[in-house]
Write an enzyme that holds these catalytic residues in place. Sequence first.
Site, PDB file in Angstrom:
ATOM      1  CD  GLN A 148      -1.066  -0.062   3.752  1.00  0.00           C
ATOM      2  OE1 GLN A 148      -1.405  -1.193   4.067  1.00  0.00           O
ATOM      3  NE2 GLN A 148      -1.436   1.013   4.426  1.00  0.00           N
ATOM      4  CB  CYS A 154      -4.546  -1.344   5.296  1.00  0.00           C
ATOM      5  SG  CYS A 154      -5.513  -0.518   6.577  1.00  0.00           S
ATOM      6  CG  HIS A 298      -2.987  -2.898   9.381  1.00  0.00           C
ATOM      7  ND1 HIS A 298      -2.925  -2.079   8.271  1.00  0.00           N
ATOM      8  CD2 HIS A 298      -2.248  -3.996   9.067  1.00  0.00           C
ATOM      9  CE1 HIS A 298      -2.182  -2.652   7.345  1.00  0.00           C
ATOM     10  NE2 HIS A 298      -1.764  -3.814   7.796  1.00  0.00           N
TER      11      HIS A 298
END
Length: 431
Positions: A148, A154, A298
């Site tokens: 990324q 993400c 995340h």
Amino acid sequence: MKLHLIILSVFVTSGLALPAETLTEFEDEFHELWSDPETEALAAKELADEEASIEQDNLDYENGKSSYSEKLNALSALPKDEFEAEKLGGLEGPIYAKGLIETPEAERTISPEDQAYLNKIYEDLDREYIPSSYDARSYGLITTPKSQGSCGSCAAFAAMSTIETCMRRAGSPLEGLDLAEQHLVDCGYNGNSMGGCNGAYIGAYQSWMGESAKDVSHEAQYPYLDRDPNLKCMGKPTWNTGAKVTSAITDYGCNEDKLKKLVYKYGAVATGIYASDSAFGNYNSGVFDTCSSTQMNHAVTVVGYGTESGKPYWLVKNSWGASWGDGGYIKIARGKGECSIGSQCALVECSKTGTASPAPQAPPPAPVPANQICDISNLYGTSSITGTYTLTTTINGKQYIASVKCTNSKCSPKVAGPSNACMYICGKIEC
């Protein structure tokens, strides 16, 4: 040469040996450069701290006191605040302070029809035999881990991993199956649940694909732009993959038992985790089990599960590139809510539409225009910088981080997008 070549000191008080790499060696290995001596000194300190920690943790691993090993990587000299800003990017509601935007309670809604469908999935799976181990890679269902970059995207990468696997299961060929995350980042952007480089809710991009029923672009048609997305659809061509997304499912009440069943049924399931621990960033192999928090920040994709040396784990595909971790993957301890894994799950379902067209090929690069070339020899004090680099340039207290390709210190953005190379590197027309 303006680059200060800082040698890392011996950690006498810790009793550890001299760290394996100086900052100079780190710069050479990972192609990271800093223009400002103070910023470079901070990077040297961060690297020294990380090396000391890695050495001790690996000693524990060798002596059987730890279940995972660590290694240096391109993130090891990045201060924690910069690491979180660049590499996590899951949107967050009012509950947590940073990371994956966790969907606010008020928006965790699911229609009665969708809830009934989800319940039936679990009921059907309850009657199935679920093996003790599973790895979707062994069945040719998983695409290569991608990066990324510096964009907090993400959730888009995790979503596209589930979409690629879904289409593969529906009949799309694995070879050439490289769908465009930039398509999701730009076309799905709404400034809220899908926020470009500022993150997204878990499952938001999957839901957008399921509701829009749109075709998707190939990476060669809609290349990833890293930190400077368009945030609007650019009218790029799409690719006939031979399959399409028909529905999306997000379970806000997921758990590890449900996750195991979903991974076995679908091959790839997106979930949120906490990923700010330095040991996570430095992961090399083994089963990671030392998360310091359950605050999700995340988005990742779970593609398997199993047991290693008696320790149950989840096989997790990350979006920090194939050189990070164990070939782009990490094994996270299973069965105890490690890092909050599995508390929310997102996936898609697909149907076959026919035969896939040949995978598009990227056109040959056009000659680089003058405004896309920046001479950094004065700024960095050398005319010999050649290769692909990450530059951290500090001008009047403001920091610019640029991924570039250089020949004799004449550099261009690694990914096309910025309108002026020098503005991208140093914030000025001339560096």
